[in-house]
Design a protein around this motif. Structure first.
Motif, PDB file in Angstrom:
ATOM      1  N   ALA A 222       0.822  -1.208   0.000  1.00  0.00           N
ATOM      2  CA  ALA A 222       0.000   0.000   0.000  1.00  0.00           C
ATOM      3  C   ALA A 222       0.857   1.260   0.000  1.00  0.00           C
ATOM      4  O   ALA A 222       0.533   2.251  -0.669  1.00  0.00           O
ATOM      5  CB  ALA A 222      -0.925  -0.005   1.211  1.00  0.00           C
ATOM      6  N   VAL A 232      -3.054   0.151   7.147  1.00  0.00           N
ATOM      7  CA  VAL A 232      -3.759  -0.904   6.420  1.00  0.00           C
ATOM      8  C   VAL A 232      -4.306  -1.912   7.411  1.00  0.00           C
ATOM      9  O   VAL A 232      -3.987  -1.892   8.599  1.00  0.00           O
ATOM     10  CB  VAL A 232      -2.827  -1.642   5.430  1.00  0.00           C
ATOM     11  CG1 VAL A 232      -2.296  -0.697   4.369  1.00  0.00           C
ATOM     12  CG2 VAL A 232      -1.682  -2.326   6.174  1.00  0.00           C
ATOM     13  N   THR A 245       0.554  -2.248  11.302  1.00  0.00           N
ATOM     14  CA  THR A 245      -0.463  -1.818  10.342  1.00  0.00           C
ATOM     15  C   THR A 245       0.061  -0.724   9.422  1.00  0.00           C
ATOM     16  O   THR A 245      -0.654  -0.255   8.543  1.00  0.00           O
ATOM     17  CB  THR A 245      -1.710  -1.294  11.075  1.00  0.00           C
ATOM     18  OG1 THR A 245      -1.318  -0.196  11.920  1.00  0.00           O
ATOM     19  CG2 THR A 245      -2.338  -2.381  11.926  1.00  0.00           C
TER      20      THR A 245
END
Length: 323
Positions: A222, A232, A245
């Motif tokens: 990402a 994420v 994350t």
């Protein structure tokens, strides 16, 4: 040093670029303190038949995790005059900090979210760490660790986004240069990105480094698409496997610099790869440790003819009952 000056210095250190010279210095600094983990040339089952691979058995590292390399390097390079270390961690970084701090005669406090696996918390305790639960996420634990470090005048470590931590992890790449002929691609699991970034910094453009992530936690993937770090993931097995994350700023910088791609694999493929390692080789790794192998077995990564890719098996702290 005044508070603002300390903050500016911390930002400068956090953003400093990591390159091969930093990794070479980390190897000199930690030699004799860290295991040079072995490699194993074998074949594994692929989508269409046997695939030759070289397994880097990093799960045999002290503490069952590569993270002890970076943590020890960070403690050895720190100029902070304190005998206390604080870190936020959902697992392996806390184990590594507890172990490295104990080696150097420092007290270690690990702030863990409420979801931290008992197996990993028990390992922290076994190395003498104080463990404090705070919040339900790593981000909440990290904020509390920052407050705690300031209150105690302790050295605060980051699980993956410090230059010394990344450089220490990168020694894995230098070992591979010594252990494996030629320059085959190196497949590495990505959580916060410290290991993949360190190996890429060590190898540069001499060898292709490939990141592997679960589809539910594509932090590097990402970030590369967005050209910046982004949050994420959501509730699910991915959180339990790799924790972070958001990929680290250092990892994103190195991935862009050396064109490190991110391949995505399903949680089911990762679980199958871990089961395969146990069934075929009696190798016990945690889910994150099997991610790179899952890329080959699922077909997410297809080796070129005559190629024997290197697969880094990076963590062994798991509940044996889950196998």
């Amino acid at each position: 040093m005044r508070g603002n000056d300390r903050g500016a210095a911390a930002v400068a250190e956090h953003c400093r670029r990591v390159d091969r010279s930093d990794v070479r210095a980390a190897r000199r600094r930690t030699v004799g303190r860290i295991r040079k983990t072995p490699v194993f040339h074998t074949t594994v089952a692929g989508p269409t038949g046997p695939v030759p691979v070289t397994l880097k058995l990093e799960y045999l590292q002290y503490g069952g995790t590569f993270k002890v390399r970076g943590t020890l390097n960070a403690l050895l390079t720190s100029s902070a005059r304190t005998d206390q270390v604080v870190i936020a961690s959902a697992g392996n970084a806390g184990i590594a900090a507890a172990l490295a701090a104990a080696w150097l005669g420092k007290a270690c406090t690990v702030v863990v979210p409420e979801s931290a696996p008992h197996t990993k918390v028990a390992a922290m305790w076994s190395h003498g760490a104080e463990v404090l639960w705070h919040g339900t996420t790593y981000a909440e634990a990290a904020r509390h660790a920052t407050e705690l470090a300031a209150e105690r005048g302790a050295l605060q470590l980051h699980a993956y986004d410090l230059p010394a931590v990344v450089a220490g992890a990168g020694v894995v790449g230098l070992e591979l240069e010594d252990q494996v002929r030629g320059k085959p691609p190196v497949l590495v699991a990505v959580g916060g990105g410290g290991l993949v970034a360190g190996i890429a910094a060590a190898l540069g453009r001499r060898q292709q480094v490939v990141g592997v992530e679960p589809v539910g936690m594509p932090a590097l993937h990402a970030a590369l698409l967005a050209n910046r770090t982004v949050d994420v993931g959501g509730p699910g097995v991915g959180l339990d496997m790799l924790g972070a994350t958001r990929v680290g700023e250092i990892a994103l910088d190195i991935a862009r610099r050396y064109d490190v791609p991110s391949l995505l694999v399903t949680e089911e493929a990762i679980a199958a790869a871990r089961e395969y390692l146990w069934r075929e080789f009696r190798i016990v790794v945690e889910l994150a440790g099997a991610s790179a192998l899952a890329a080959i077995q699922s077909g997410a990564y297809t080796p070129s003819p005559g190629e024997r890719p290197i697969v880094v098996l990076c963590g062994a702290n798991t509940d044996l009952g889950a196998l």
